[in-house]
Design an enzyme around this catalytic site. Structure first.
Site, PDB file in Angstrom:
ATOM      1  N   ASN A 281      -3.006  -4.069  -0.301  1.00 53.29           N
ATOM      2  CA  ASN A 281      -3.606  -4.376   0.997  1.00 53.29           C
ATOM      3  C   ASN A 281      -3.732  -5.892   1.091  1.00 53.29           C
ATOM      4  O   ASN A 281      -4.598  -6.480   0.452  1.00 53.29           O
ATOM      5  CB  ASN A 281      -4.982  -3.689   1.082  1.00 53.29           C
ATOM      6  CG  ASN A 281      -5.747  -4.108   2.322  1.00 53.29           C
ATOM      7  OD1 ASN A 281      -5.200  -4.744   3.223  1.00 53.29           O
ATOM      8  ND2 ASN A 281      -7.019  -3.740   2.364  1.00 53.29           N
TER       9      ASN A 281
ATOM     10  N   LYS B 112      -4.554  -7.673   3.597  1.00 50.49           N
ATOM     11  CA  LYS B 112      -5.601  -8.167   4.509  1.00 50.49           C
ATOM     12  C   LYS B 112      -5.038  -9.275   5.400  1.00 50.49           C
ATOM     13  O   LYS B 112      -3.879  -9.215   5.790  1.00 50.49           O
ATOM     14  CB  LYS B 112      -6.826  -8.601   3.697  1.00 50.49           C
ATOM     15  CG  LYS B 112      -7.262  -7.484   2.730  1.00 50.49           C
ATOM     16  CD  LYS B 112      -8.595  -7.679   2.114  1.00 50.49           C
ATOM     17  CE  LYS B 112      -8.867  -6.501   1.174  1.00 50.49           C
ATOM     18  NZ  LYS B 112     -10.197  -6.520   0.600  1.00 50.49           N
TER      19      LYS B 112
ATOM     20  N   HIS C  99     -10.580   1.376   6.419  1.00 51.22           N
ATOM     21  CA  HIS C  99     -10.992   0.463   5.347  1.00 51.22           C
ATOM     22  C   HIS C  99     -12.425  -0.006   5.610  1.00 51.22           C
ATOM     23  O   HIS C  99     -12.837  -0.184   6.753  1.00 51.22           O
ATOM     24  CB  HIS C  99     -10.029  -0.732   5.296  1.00 51.22           C
ATOM     25  CG  HIS C  99     -10.265  -1.588   4.101  1.00 51.22           C
ATOM     26  ND1 HIS C  99     -11.245  -2.552   4.070  1.00 51.22           N
ATOM     27  CD2 HIS C  99      -9.677  -1.613   2.883  1.00 51.22           C
ATOM     28  CE1 HIS C  99     -11.245  -3.127   2.872  1.00 51.22           C
ATOM     29  NE2 HIS C  99     -10.299  -2.570   2.135  1.00 51.22           N
TER      30      HIS C  99
ATOM     31  N   GLU D 266     -13.813  -2.786   5.451  1.00 56.58           N
ATOM     32  CA  GLU D 266     -13.955  -4.004   6.262  1.00 56.58           C
ATOM     33  C   GLU D 266     -13.820  -3.683   7.742  1.00 56.58           C
ATOM     34  O   GLU D 266     -14.457  -4.323   8.580  1.00 56.58           O
ATOM     35  CB  GLU D 266     -12.913  -5.053   5.811  1.00 56.58           C
ATOM     36  CG  GLU D 266     -13.316  -5.679   4.480  1.00 56.58           C
ATOM     37  CD  GLU D 266     -12.159  -6.121   3.606  1.00 56.58           C
ATOM     38  OE1 GLU D 266     -11.029  -6.268   4.115  1.00 56.58           O
ATOM     39  OE2 GLU D 266     -12.385  -6.324   2.394  1.00 56.58           O
TER      40      GLU D 266
ATOM     41  N   GLU E 133     -12.870   3.784  -2.398  1.00 52.54           N
ATOM     42  CA  GLU E 133     -13.142   2.367  -2.590  1.00 52.54           C
ATOM     43  C   GLU E 133     -14.644   2.110  -2.452  1.00 52.54           C
ATOM     44  O   GLU E 133     -15.140   1.946  -1.328  1.00 52.54           O
ATOM     45  CB  GLU E 133     -12.393   1.539  -1.535  1.00 52.54           C
ATOM     46  CG  GLU E 133     -10.894   1.701  -1.569  1.00 52.54           C
ATOM     47  CD  GLU E 133     -10.186   0.468  -1.032  1.00 52.54           C
ATOM     48  OE1 GLU E 133      -9.383  -0.098  -1.781  1.00 52.54           O
ATOM     49  OE2 GLU E 133     -10.452   0.064   0.113  1.00 52.54           O
TER      50      GLU E 133
ATOM     51  N   GLY F 285     -13.491  -6.873  -3.782  1.00 53.28           N
ATOM     52  CA  GLY F 285     -13.482  -8.334  -3.737  1.00 53.28           C
ATOM     53  C   GLY F 285     -14.590  -8.984  -4.547  1.00 53.28           C
ATOM     54  O   GLY F 285     -14.826 -10.186  -4.451  1.00 53.28           O
TER      55      GLY F 285
ATOM     56  N   SER G 175     -11.501  -4.284  -6.773  1.00 51.76           N
ATOM     57  CA  SER G 175     -11.331  -5.209  -7.901  1.00 51.76           C
ATOM     58  C   SER G 175     -10.417  -4.664  -9.006  1.00 51.76           C
ATOM     59  O   SER G 175     -10.688  -4.868 -10.188  1.00 51.76           O
ATOM     60  CB  SER G 175     -12.696  -5.618  -8.474  1.00 51.76           C
ATOM     61  OG  SER G 175     -13.435  -6.340  -7.503  1.00 51.76           O
TER      62      SER G 175
ATOM     63  N   GLY H 296      -7.006  -8.324  -3.486  1.00 51.29           N
ATOM     64  CA  GLY H 296      -6.728  -9.669  -3.984  1.00 51.29           C
ATOM     65  C   GLY H 296      -5.558  -9.751  -4.951  1.00 51.29           C
ATOM     66  O   GLY H 296      -4.679 -10.617  -4.812  1.00 51.29           O
TER      67      GLY H 296
END
Ligand code: PGA
Length: 246
Positions: free
Chosen positions: A10, A12, A96, A98, A164, A170, A210, A232
């Site tokens: 992902n 982002k 997601h 976010e 998740e 993150g 993570s 990330g």
């Protein structure tokens, strides 16, 4: 029954088309022999064309990060499942955390978007997970009841779930393999209750939060964990390839 593992990236709101192309130049040879794992990379909408072009003729699949639930219409700034499909994508991330946190997505909109993705011929990767390090089972039960559990059985069979825990996204604070496996087992038991044993045995549940090259092996050793959704660490081709190959 064997569930094919899937590792998703992902991206982002990172990268541009040129960086997308150069990512794949490095990444492609690193995963050439990663036969038994599906790879799905989800760049931003504007980088989809570059990603599709850079992966043509490979087994790497491309997905979007979001879609609108309507087929088309007066929805300024939105993108439909049919448009994503026409761009050459096979998958789309739905719900997601976010999007839930910053863009007001609810279990109801997650349900609508999941159905829209399926109707557009896309495989939705539907995200669930608790916000804080407590009451995971209550949150998962509610999310399951209002979105995944509201699908028809034939629809459910075509989705991928990503567990998740929001506190792990993150933050570098990943769930232990045992905790993640427990949550996956719980989601499988909810699936069993609603759709039966075969659906529970077949549904793929990815872990996200993570995931790094250093912890991927330990997580993957859990038979409950069918792959990852990586944020990330998916931006760098070497680290993402080492997660795929873990
Ligand atoms: P992270 O993100 O790997 O950077 O924690 C995961 C995600 O948001 O899907």
């Amino acid at each position: 029954m064997v569930r094919t593992p899937l590792t998703g990236g992902n991206w982002k709101m990172y990268k541009n088309p040129a960086r997308t192309t150069s990512f794949f130049e490095t990444f492609r040879p690193l995963v050439e022999h990663s036969g038994n794992c599906e790879i799905v990379i989800c760049p931003s909408f504007l980088n989809l064309a570059a990603a599709v072009a850079a992966t043509r003729g490979t087994s790497i699949q491309i997905g979007a990060q979001n879609l609108h639930w309507a087929k088309e219409g007066a929805f300024t700034g939105e993108v439909s499942g049919a448009m994503i499909n026409a761009a050459g994508c096979s998958h789309v991330i739905v719900g997601h955390s976010e999007r839930r946190e910053y863009f007001g997505e609810t279990n109801q909109s997650v349900l609508n978007k999941t159905v829209a993705a399926l109707e557009a011929g896309l495989i939705p990767i539907v995200c669930v997970g608790e916000r804080e390090r407590k009451n995971a089972e209550a949150v998962l039960t509610e999310q399951f009841r209002c979105s995944l559990g509201a699908l028809e059985e034939g629809q459910f069979r075509r989705i991928v779930i990503a567990y998740e825990p929001v506190w792990a996204i993150g933050t570098g604070d990943t769930a232990t393999p045992e905790n993640a496996a427990n949550a996956h087992r719980f989601i499988r038991s909810l699936t069993n209750g609603r759709f039966g044993a075969a659906a529970a045995a077949n549904v793929r549940i990815l872990y996200g939060g993570s995931v790094k090259p250093e912890n991927a092996k330990g997580l993957k050793a859990q038979p409950e964990i069918d792959g990852f959704l990586v944020g990330g660490a998916s931006l760098d081709p070497v680290s993402f390839a080492s997660i795929v190959n873990a």
